[in-house]
Design a protein around this motif. Sequence first.
Motif, mmCIF file in Angstrom:
data_model
loop_
_atom_site.group_PDB
_atom_site.id
_atom_site.type_symbol
_atom_site.label_atom_id
_atom_site.label_comp_id
_atom_site.label_asym_id
_atom_site.label_seq_id
_atom_site.Cartn_x
_atom_site.Cartn_y
_atom_site.Cartn_z
ATOM 1 N N ASP A 55 0.474 -1.449 -0.277
ATOM 2 C CA ASP A 55 0.043 -0.034 -0.173
ATOM 3 C C ASP A 55 0.758 1.565 0.405
ATOM 4 O OD1 ASP A 55 -2.602 -1.301 0.447
ATOM 5 O OD2 ASP A 55 -2.272 -2.227 2.348
ATOM 6 N N CYS A 56 0.719 2.468 -0.556
ATOM 7 C CA CYS A 56 0.955 3.659 -0.931
ATOM 8 C C CYS A 56 0.622 4.835 0.438
ATOM 9 C CB CYS A 56 0.841 4.096 -1.799
ATOM 10 S SG CYS A 56 -0.578 4.920 -2.926
ATOM 11 N N TRP A 57 -0.372 4.057 1.634
ATOM 12 C CA TRP A 57 -0.984 5.210 1.979
ATOM 13 C C TRP A 57 -1.607 4.167 3.103
ATOM 14 C CZ3 TRP A 57 -2.734 6.434 -2.868
ATOM 15 C CH2 TRP A 57 -4.200 6.543 -2.775
ATOM 16 N N PRO A 58 -1.599 4.139 4.218
ATOM 17 C CA PRO A 58 -2.381 3.390 5.946
ATOM 18 C C PRO A 58 -3.667 3.176 5.159
ATOM 19 C CG PRO A 58 -1.514 4.773 6.566
ATOM 20 C CD PRO A 58 -1.175 5.765 4.772
ATOM 21 N N VAL A 59 -4.109 2.050 4.576
ATOM 22 C CA VAL A 59 -5.672 1.404 4.089
ATOM 23 C C VAL A 59 -5.658 0.456 4.000
ATOM 24 C CG1 VAL A 59 -4.467 1.433 1.969
ATOM 25 C CG2 VAL A 59 -7.360 2.038 1.461
ATOM 26 N N THR A 60 -7.842 0.392 4.035
ATOM 27 C CA THR A 60 -8.122 -1.430 3.946
ATOM 28 C C THR A 60 -7.396 -2.010 2.680
ATOM 29 O OG1 THR A 60 -9.011 -1.255 6.030
ATOM 30 C CG2 THR A 60 -9.533 -3.154 4.325
ATOM 31 N N SER A 61 -6.607 -2.444 1.882
ATOM 32 C CA SER A 61 -7.038 -3.379 0.909
ATOM 33 C C SER A 61 -6.771 -4.494 0.618
ATOM 34 C CB SER A 61 -5.815 -2.304 0.226
ATOM 35 O OG SER A 61 -3.924 -2.773 0.364
ATOM 36 N N TRP A 62 -6.789 -5.257 -0.521
ATOM 37 C CA TRP A 62 -6.005 -6.717 -0.952
ATOM 38 C C TRP A 62 -4.111 -6.587 -1.004
ATOM 39 C CZ3 TRP A 62 -9.423 -3.356 -4.261
ATOM 40 C CH2 TRP A 62 -8.861 -2.640 -5.012
ATOM 41 N N ALA A 63 -4.069 -5.554 -0.486
ATOM 42 C CA ALA A 63 -2.314 -5.832 -0.911
ATOM 43 C C ALA A 63 -1.742 -6.765 0.749
ATOM 44 C CB ALA A 63 -1.721 -4.424 -0.857
ATOM 45 N N ILE A 64 -0.583 -7.190 -0.416
ATOM 46 C CA ILE A 64 -0.279 -8.868 0.750
ATOM 47 C C ILE A 64 0.566 -7.790 1.600
ATOM 48 C CG2 ILE A 64 -0.343 -10.350 -1.023
ATOM 49 C CD1 ILE A 64 2.222 -10.522 -2.028
ATOM 50 N N VAL A 65 1.431 -6.614 1.641
ATOM 51 C CA VAL A 65 2.565 -5.878 2.538
ATOM 52 C C VAL A 65 1.744 -4.774 2.822
ATOM 53 C CG1 VAL A 65 4.749 -4.720 3.018
ATOM 54 C CG2 VAL A 65 4.334 -7.428 1.563
ATOM 55 N N ASP A 66 1.767 -4.498 3.589
ATOM 56 C CA ASP A 66 1.127 -2.615 4.054
ATOM 57 C C ASP A 66 2.266 -1.751 4.035
ATOM 58 O OD1 ASP A 66 2.547 -2.637 6.649
ATOM 59 O OD2 ASP A 66 0.774 -3.642 8.199
ATOM 60 N N TYR A 67 1.351 -0.738 4.451
ATOM 61 C CA TYR A 67 1.937 0.405 4.232
ATOM 62 C C TYR A 67 3.272 0.770 4.865
ATOM 63 C CZ TYR A 67 2.759 5.536 4.788
ATOM 64 O OH TYR A 67 3.534 7.045 4.609
ATOM 65 N N TYR A 68 3.172 -0.004 6.532
ATOM 66 C CA TYR A 68 4.256 0.035 6.907
ATOM 67 C C TYR A 68 5.887 -0.256 6.843
ATOM 68 C CZ TYR A 68 1.531 2.729 9.997
ATOM 69 O OH TYR A 68 0.174 4.044 10.075
ATOM 70 N N LEU A 69 5.429 -1.439 5.518
ATOM 71 C CA LEU A 69 6.179 -2.570 5.375
ATOM 72 C C LEU A 69 6.126 -4.114 5.763
ATOM 73 C CD1 LEU A 69 9.335 -0.238 3.732
ATOM 74 C CD2 LEU A 69 6.984 -1.223 2.596
ATOM 75 N N ARG A 70 5.008 -4.003 6.473
ATOM 76 C CA ARG A 70 4.353 -5.061 7.405
ATOM 77 C C ARG A 70 3.710 -6.054 6.308
ATOM 78 N NH1 ARG A 70 1.837 -2.633 12.226
ATOM 79 N NH2 ARG A 70 0.299 -1.896 10.485
ATOM 80 N N PRO A 71 4.637 -7.417 6.415
ATOM 81 C CA PRO A 71 3.724 -9.011 4.973
ATOM 82 C C PRO A 71 2.604 -8.973 6.307
ATOM 83 C CG PRO A 71 6.274 -8.850 5.626
ATOM 84 C CD PRO A 71 5.664 -7.717 6.302
ATOM 85 N N LYS A 72 1.608 -9.328 5.248
ATOM 86 C CA LYS A 72 0.165 -9.682 5.839
ATOM 87 C C LYS A 72 0.730 -11.541 5.689
ATOM 88 C CE LYS A 72 -2.491 -6.082 4.115
ATOM 89 N NZ LYS A 72 -3.922 -5.641 3.535
ATOM 90 N N PRO A 73 0.164 -12.485 6.537
ATOM 91 C CA PRO A 73 -0.316 -13.648 5.965
ATOM 92 C C PRO A 73 0.131 -14.240 4.831
ATOM 93 C CG PRO A 73 -1.157 -13.741 8.108
ATOM 94 C CD PRO A 73 -1.164 -12.218 7.169
ATOM 95 N N ALA A 74 -0.319 -13.188 3.562
ATOM 96 C CA ALA A 74 -0.397 -14.172 2.326
ATOM 97 C C ALA A 74 0.432 -12.861 1.931
ATOM 98 C CB ALA A 74 -1.765 -12.881 1.739
ATOM 99 N N TYR A 75 1.503 -12.285 2.456
ATOM 100 C CA TYR A 75 3.570 -13.018 1.165
ATOM 101 C C TYR A 75 3.750 -14.365 1.422
ATOM 102 C CZ TYR A 75 7.457 -10.912 1.554
ATOM 103 O OH TYR A 75 9.191 -10.653 1.085
#
Length: 234
Positions: A55-75
């Motif tokens: 994500d390029c800003w803090p948001v709810t989305s389908w990205a697999i890494v959030d705005y703060y570069l924290r990987p989600k489980p999907a990563y």
Amino acid sequence: MNENFRVTSDSETYQYTTRLMQSEATSYAYQSWRRKWRGKGMEYTAGALIWQLNDCWPVTSWAIVDYYLRPKPAYYTISRQLAEVAVGITRTVIQNRDHDRPRQFYEFGAIQSHGARIDILGMNSSLQSIDAELELYCVDLNSGWFHKETRGVHLLPNQSTELISMPCPGPPKTSARKDADPYKVPEWTNSSSVVVSARLINSSTGEVLARHADWPQPLKYLRIPDPKITVKEV
């Protein structure tokens, strides 16, 4: 989401559940696409694009890494599915009649299941064939029953290889209930609470090349026992 996970009003649990659902869905999708790279003349799917990475800003989305570069489980699940060597499992539930519910659902009203089939496949993106040991481990969440077996397998280069197609193992059936309706199902399933795990192991070094676990669906119906694990901060 509510068809597969328990409804919750707790914000943190809801957020975790959405990430888990994304992880399960993307893992299944990438496994299915990669499975279709079957070799010469059967290259039905040659690749897939990840959308989106971060994500390029803090948001709810389908990205697999959030705005703060924290990987989600999907990563991590996508990384596992796209590794040079991977193993996958699909489960097909056998039911007493056709219906419009997702096939993974075990019971729904008059719909009853009486078994399941598991298909295990290997994916090899290298240009050399691989000989490995396939370790299959099944455990029943309700009884503690388990089953373990090992088979030698051969992964063809630069394609997917179908390794095993077999009935899903399960604990001994304790009753011989008969279906009274005209469909005459002999017995209800004994695999609806069985987790199936597969590992590909290098025959020479013992290195784990790939691993995958398939949980019975829907997850909201499972009663997972307490593993009695204690974590201490040091």
